[in-house]
Design a protein around this motif. Structure first.
Motif, PDB file in Angstrom:
ATOM      1  N   GLN A  63      98.039 -21.662  79.558  1.00  0.00           N
ATOM      2  CA  GLN A  63      98.973 -22.362  78.675  1.00  0.00           C
ATOM      3  C   GLN A  63      99.574 -23.567  79.393  1.00  0.00           C
ATOM      4  OE1 GLN A  63     102.130 -19.930  77.174  1.00  0.00           O
ATOM      5  NE2 GLN A  63     102.764 -21.441  75.676  1.00  0.00           N
ATOM      6  N   LEU A  64      99.976 -23.396  80.643  1.00  0.00           N
ATOM      7  CA  LEU A  64     100.515 -24.496  81.446  1.00  0.00           C
ATOM      8  C   LEU A  64      99.460 -25.577  81.645  1.00  0.00           C
ATOM      9  CD1 LEU A  64     102.764 -25.659  83.268  1.00  0.00           C
ATOM     10  CD2 LEU A  64     101.773 -24.316  85.137  1.00  0.00           C
ATOM     11  N   ARG A  65      98.245 -25.175  81.998  1.00  0.00           N
ATOM     12  CA  ARG A  65      97.140 -26.126  82.209  1.00  0.00           C
ATOM     13  C   ARG A  65      96.858 -26.923  80.940  1.00  0.00           C
ATOM     14  NH1 ARG A  65      92.267 -26.213  80.693  1.00  0.00           N
ATOM     15  NH2 ARG A  65      92.299 -24.095  79.879  1.00  0.00           N
ATOM     16  N   HIS A  66      96.837 -26.219  79.802  1.00  0.00           N
ATOM     17  CA  HIS A  66      96.581 -26.885  78.523  1.00  0.00           C
ATOM     18  C   HIS A  66      97.687 -27.881  78.199  1.00  0.00           C
ATOM     19  CE1 HIS A  66      96.809 -27.337  74.131  1.00  0.00           C
ATOM     20  NE2 HIS A  66      95.495 -27.385  74.225  1.00  0.00           N
ATOM     21  N   SER A  67      98.952 -27.492  78.411  1.00  0.00           N
ATOM     22  CA  SER A  67     100.077 -28.380  78.115  1.00  0.00           C
ATOM     23  C   SER A  67     100.052 -29.622  78.990  1.00  0.00           C
ATOM     24  CB  SER A  67     101.404 -27.641  78.297  1.00  0.00           C
ATOM     25  OG  SER A  67     101.528 -26.624  77.338  1.00  0.00           O
ATOM     26  N   VAL A  68      99.765 -29.459  80.275  1.00  0.00           N
ATOM     27  CA  VAL A  68      99.696 -30.609  81.179  1.00  0.00           C
ATOM     28  C   VAL A  68      98.530 -31.515  80.794  1.00  0.00           C
ATOM     29  CG1 VAL A  68      99.261 -31.322  83.560  1.00  0.00           C
ATOM     30  CG2 VAL A  68     100.892 -29.483  83.082  1.00  0.00           C
ATOM     31  N   ALA A  69      97.373 -30.938  80.521  1.00  0.00           N
ATOM     32  CA  ALA A  69      96.212 -31.737  80.119  1.00  0.00           C
ATOM     33  C   ALA A  69      96.499 -32.482  78.816  1.00  0.00           C
ATOM     34  CB  ALA A  69      94.986 -30.838  79.957  1.00  0.00           C
ATOM     35  N   TYR A  70      97.179 -31.815  77.892  1.00  0.00           N
ATOM     36  CA  TYR A  70      97.537 -32.445  76.620  1.00  0.00           C
ATOM     37  C   TYR A  70      98.452 -33.646  76.854  1.00  0.00           C
ATOM     38  CZ  TYR A  70      99.363 -32.953  71.887  1.00  0.00           C
ATOM     39  OH  TYR A  70      99.723 -33.456  70.669  1.00  0.00           O
ATOM     40  N   MET A  71      99.469 -33.446  77.703  1.00  0.00           N
ATOM     41  CA  MET A  71     100.400 -34.539  77.976  1.00  0.00           C
ATOM     42  C   MET A  71      99.712 -35.705  78.688  1.00  0.00           C
ATOM     43  SD  MET A  71     103.902 -32.545  78.936  1.00  0.00           S
ATOM     44  CE  MET A  71     104.837 -34.049  79.160  1.00  0.00           C
ATOM     45  N   LEU A  72      98.827 -35.421  79.646  1.00  0.00           N
ATOM     46  CA  LEU A  72      98.099 -36.490  80.334  1.00  0.00           C
ATOM     47  C   LEU A  72      97.198 -37.247  79.366  1.00  0.00           C
ATOM     48  CD1 LEU A  72      97.189 -34.723  83.683  1.00  0.00           C
ATOM     49  CD2 LEU A  72      98.833 -36.589  83.348  1.00  0.00           C
ATOM     50  N   ASN A  73      96.553 -36.516  78.479  1.00  0.00           N
ATOM     51  CA  ASN A  73      95.694 -37.137  77.478  1.00  0.00           C
ATOM     52  C   ASN A  73      96.516 -38.026  76.555  1.00  0.00           C
ATOM     53  OD1 ASN A  73      93.254 -37.647  76.274  1.00  0.00           O
ATOM     54  ND2 ASN A  73      93.338 -35.866  74.931  1.00  0.00           N
ATOM     55  N   GLU A  74      97.685 -37.549  76.140  1.00  0.00           N
ATOM     56  CA  GLU A  74      98.561 -38.341  75.291  1.00  0.00           C
ATOM     57  C   GLU A  74      99.029 -39.608  76.006  1.00  0.00           C
ATOM     58  OE1 GLU A  74      99.710 -37.850  71.950  1.00  0.00           O
ATOM     59  OE2 GLU A  74      97.952 -36.551  72.004  1.00  0.00           O
ATOM     60  N   MET A  75      99.328 -39.487  77.300  1.00  0.00           N
ATOM     61  CA  MET A  75      99.760 -40.659  78.062  1.00  0.00           C
ATOM     62  C   MET A  75      98.652 -41.698  78.150  1.00  0.00           C
ATOM     63  SD  MET A  75     101.968 -38.655  80.972  1.00  0.00           S
ATOM     64  CE  MET A  75     101.851 -39.955  82.160  1.00  0.00           C
ATOM     65  N   GLU A  76      97.421 -41.249  78.355  1.00  0.00           N
ATOM     66  CA  GLU A  76      96.282 -42.177  78.408  1.00  0.00           C
ATOM     67  C   GLU A  76      96.102 -42.865  77.069  1.00  0.00           C
ATOM     68  OE1 GLU A  76      91.466 -41.995  79.003  1.00  0.00           O
ATOM     69  OE2 GLU A  76      92.702 -40.508  80.016  1.00  0.00           O
ATOM     70  N   TRP A  77      96.188 -42.074  75.997  1.00  0.00           N
ATOM     71  CA  TRP A  77      96.027 -42.617  74.655  1.00  0.00           C
ATOM     72  C   TRP A  77      97.144 -43.614  74.358  1.00  0.00           C
ATOM     73  CZ3 TRP A  77      98.628 -41.604  69.826  1.00  0.00           C
ATOM     74  CH2 TRP A  77      97.935 -42.091  68.718  1.00  0.00           C
ATOM     75  N   ALA A  78      98.370 -43.321  74.833  1.00  0.00           N
ATOM     76  CA  ALA A  78      99.504 -44.224  74.592  1.00  0.00           C
ATOM     77  C   ALA A  78      99.261 -45.576  75.233  1.00  0.00           C
ATOM     78  CB  ALA A  78     100.791 -43.607  75.124  1.00  0.00           C
ATOM     79  N   GLY A  79      98.635 -45.580  76.401  1.00  0.00           N
ATOM     80  CA  GLY A  79      98.324 -46.848  77.053  1.00  0.00           C
ATOM     81  C   GLY A  79      97.390 -47.699  76.220  1.00  0.00           C
ATOM     82  N   GLU A  80      96.502 -47.062  75.486  1.00  0.00           N
ATOM     83  CA  GLU A  80      95.540 -47.774  74.647  1.00  0.00           C
ATOM     84  C   GLU A  80      96.118 -48.128  73.284  1.00  0.00           C
ATOM     85  OE1 GLU A  80      92.326 -44.996  74.573  1.00  0.00           O
ATOM     86  OE2 GLU A  80      91.848 -45.280  76.684  1.00  0.00           O
ATOM     87  N   GLU A  81      97.057 -47.337  72.816  1.00  0.00           N
ATOM     88  CA  GLU A  81      97.604 -47.509  71.469  1.00  0.00           C
ATOM     89  C   GLU A  81      99.123 -47.653  71.512  1.00  0.00           C
ATOM     90  OE1 GLU A  81      95.716 -47.736  68.764  1.00  0.00           O
ATOM     91  OE2 GLU A  81      93.857 -47.330  69.829  1.00  0.00           O
ATOM     92  N   LEU A  82      99.629 -48.751  72.036  1.00  0.00           N
ATOM     93  CA  LEU A  82     101.074 -48.940  72.186  1.00  0.00           C
ATOM     94  C   LEU A  82     101.812 -48.946  70.851  1.00  0.00           C
ATOM     95  CD1 LEU A  82     101.207 -51.557  75.066  1.00  0.00           C
ATOM     96  CD2 LEU A  82     101.718 -49.119  75.163  1.00  0.00           C
ATOM     97  N   ASP A  83     101.168 -49.334  69.785  1.00  0.00           N
ATOM     98  CA  ASP A  83     101.831 -49.391  68.483  1.00  0.00           C
ATOM     99  C   ASP A  83     102.279 -48.017  67.995  1.00  0.00           C
ATOM    100  OD1 ASP A  83     101.472 -52.120  68.398  1.00  0.00           O
ATOM    101  OD2 ASP A  83      99.597 -51.993  67.260  1.00  0.00           O
ATOM    102  N   SER A  84     101.623 -46.964  68.431  1.00  0.00           N
ATOM    103  CA  SER A  84     101.987 -45.623  67.967  1.00  0.00           C
ATOM    104  C   SER A  84     102.746 -44.841  69.035  1.00  0.00           C
ATOM    105  CB  SER A  84     100.728 -44.866  67.544  1.00  0.00           C
ATOM    106  OG  SER A  84      99.830 -44.780  68.625  1.00  0.00           O
ATOM    107  N   ALA A  85     103.369 -45.528  69.989  1.00  0.00           N
ATOM    108  CA  ALA A  85     104.067 -44.875  71.099  1.00  0.00           C
ATOM    109  C   ALA A  85     105.227 -44.012  70.618  1.00  0.00           C
ATOM    110  CB  ALA A  85     104.557 -45.911  72.098  1.00  0.00           C
TER     111      ALA A  85
END
Length: 112
Positions: A63-85
């Motif tokens: 559960q911890l691993r999944h949550s961290v991976a999810y947050m890292l993935n979201e951070m990467e996506w945010a860098g690409e999609e600043l409009d939906s930050a």
């Protein structure tokens, strides 16, 4: 099984400097002859010298691993999609609150 992770230090508030981990397997207990239950033990060292040791079962680790991976993935996506930050921030905050709840259950002091 064990391992080490080291992170480069930088100025500012304390952050993760290194992480040592291992997997302990309970083979048996006084009540049960054969258990075979794995636990993940992580020793987290912060740049301010603070050391935290955390032991979690396999389900909590995943559960911890999944949550961290999810947050890292979201951070990467945010860098690409600043409009939906803003929307990403809401989801990351929800995940943070989930992790904070887990840290409370495990008796770990969460950063503020």
């Amino acid at each position: 099984m064990d391992g080490n992770i080291h992170v480069r230090a930088s100025a500012g508030p304390a952050h993760l400097a290194s992480c040592r981990w291992r997997v302990d397997v309970t083979l048996s207990t006084s009540e049960v002859a054969r258990v075979l239950r794995p636990n993940v033990v992580m020793c987290l060292e912060l740049t301010d010298g603070t050391v935290r040791t955390v032991e979690v079962g396999l389900a909590e680790f995943h559960q911890l691993r999944h949550s961290v991976a999810y947050m890292l993935n979201e951070m990467e996506w945010a860098g690409e999609e600043l409009d939906s930050a803003h929307e990403i921030g809401k989801r990351a905050q929800a995940q943070w609150e989930k992790l904070r709840g887990m840290s409370d259950e495990l008796g770990i002091q969460a950063p503020t």
